[in-house]
Write a protein that holds these residues in place. Structure first.
Motif, PDB file in Angstrom:
ATOM      1  N   PRO A  70     -10.142   9.646  -6.807  1.00 45.18           N
ATOM      2  CA  PRO A  70     -11.449  10.248  -7.102  1.00 45.18           C
ATOM      3  C   PRO A  70     -12.587   9.803  -6.191  1.00 45.18           C
ATOM      4  N   GLU A  71     -12.472   8.608  -5.590  1.00 46.01           N
ATOM      5  CA  GLU A  71     -13.534   8.146  -4.691  1.00 46.01           C
ATOM      6  C   GLU A  71     -13.631   9.023  -3.439  1.00 46.01           C
ATOM      7  N   GLY A  72     -12.543   9.715  -3.122  1.00 48.73           N
ATOM      8  CA  GLY A  72     -12.561  10.646  -1.996  1.00 48.73           C
ATOM      9  C   GLY A  72     -12.297  10.010  -0.648  1.00 48.73           C
ATOM     10  N   THR A  73     -12.481   8.712  -0.541  1.00 52.97           N
ATOM     11  CA  THR A  73     -12.239   8.001   0.707  1.00 52.97           C
ATOM     12  C   THR A  73     -11.916   6.555   0.380  1.00 52.97           C
ATOM     13  N   ARG A  74     -11.346   5.839   1.345  1.00 52.35           N
ATOM     14  CA  ARG A  74     -10.997   4.445   1.097  1.00 52.35           C
ATOM     15  C   ARG A  74     -12.242   3.579   0.931  1.00 52.35           C
ATOM     16  N   SER A  75     -12.135   2.613   0.057  1.00 55.10           N
ATOM     17  CA  SER A  75     -13.210   1.637  -0.116  1.00 55.10           C
ATOM     18  C   SER A  75     -13.133   0.626   1.024  1.00 55.10           C
ATOM     19  N   LYS A  76     -14.234   0.461   1.737  1.00 53.45           N
ATOM     20  CA  LYS A  76     -14.259  -0.493   2.855  1.00 53.45           C
ATOM     21  C   LYS A  76     -14.322  -1.936   2.362  1.00 53.45           C
ATOM     22  N   THR A  77     -14.809  -2.123   1.155  1.00 51.18           N
ATOM     23  CA  THR A  77     -14.967  -3.476   0.610  1.00 51.18           C
ATOM     24  C   THR A  77     -13.855  -3.860  -0.361  1.00 51.18           C
ATOM     25  N   GLY A  78     -13.082  -2.860  -0.781  1.00 54.05           N
ATOM     26  CA  GLY A  78     -12.074  -3.114  -1.800  1.00 54.05           C
ATOM     27  C   GLY A  78     -12.611  -2.931  -3.205  1.00 54.05           C
ATOM     28  N   GLU A  79     -13.946  -2.837  -3.317  1.00 54.49           N
ATOM     29  CA  GLU A  79     -14.568  -2.623  -4.622  1.00 54.49           C
ATOM     30  C   GLU A  79     -14.459  -1.152  -5.011  1.00 54.49           C
TER      31      GLU A  79
END
Length: 198
Positions: A111-120
């Motif tokens: 659902p975020e649509g893209t990878r989290s750069k921070t891991g959060e």
């Protein structure tokens, strides 16, 4: 053996030992009927890792650009992936996803649509809520916990299906439905994060 199951077996042989993958809650995935499987997104390896740990075949939405590569695009289609333009406002992709759920398949989304750069965990896009509200599919949250480093443990946790009856009766917005899904994913991360770097 179908190409999907062949690919799942081949990838499993590589990834399970490389990342010491631990699967929790696999029994929470309904054995039949439409399932909307929603996971956090921390790496490009997330789709194959979810694919090899889920007991049922998954149709993933994948960004349209990936299908432009001749060989890789063909492989994606053979493992039931279908293209979506960025932002998840692609009507054709939405129709394809709805059909998959109504036909009793498992639709996998990040659902975020893209990878989290921070891991959060980031904010989810409305697309996940759209599918949850427009179908009777069971909505299963998934959390991928850990770092993709060789021989460091990755946990894949499947939560119990989220109850959407009240939200559907009250005609909640897609955004509200997505927030509900993201809260369930966050709860899984918070509960199972302890010791994930062991």
């Amino acid at each position: 053996m179908s190409f999907y199951h062949f690919a799942k077996t081949a990838v499993s042989v590589l990834l399970f030992p490389a990342y010491r993958i631990q699967v929790i809650g696999k029994e929470n995935i309904p054995k039949e009927g439409g399932v909307l499987l929603c996971s956090n997104h921390i790496s490009n390896l997330d789709p194959p890792v979810v694919g090899i740990t889920c007991p049922r075949p998954i149709s993933f939405m994948a960004k349209a650009e990936l299908f432009d590569a001749p060989i890789f695009g063909t492989i994606l289609k053979k493992v039931h992936a279908f293209p979506v333009k960025r932002g998840m406002s692609d009507r054709e992709a939405l129709r394809t996803g709805l059909k998959a759920l109504k036909d009793g398949h498992v639709l996998g989304l990040f659902p975020e649509g893209t990878r989290s750069k921070t891991g959060e965990l980031g904010k989810g896009l409305a697309g996940a809520g759209f599918f949850a509200m427009r179908t009777d599919a069971k909505v299963v949250p998934c959390a991928i916990i850990g770092e993709y480093k060789f021989f460091r443990k990755i946990k894949v946790v499947y939560g119990k299906p989220i109850d959407f009856d009240e939200m559907r009766e009250n005609k909640a917005s897609a955004e509200e439905a997505t927030d509900h899904i993201m809260s369930a994913i966050k709860a899984l991360i918070d509960t199972h994060n302890q010791g994930s770097k062991a």
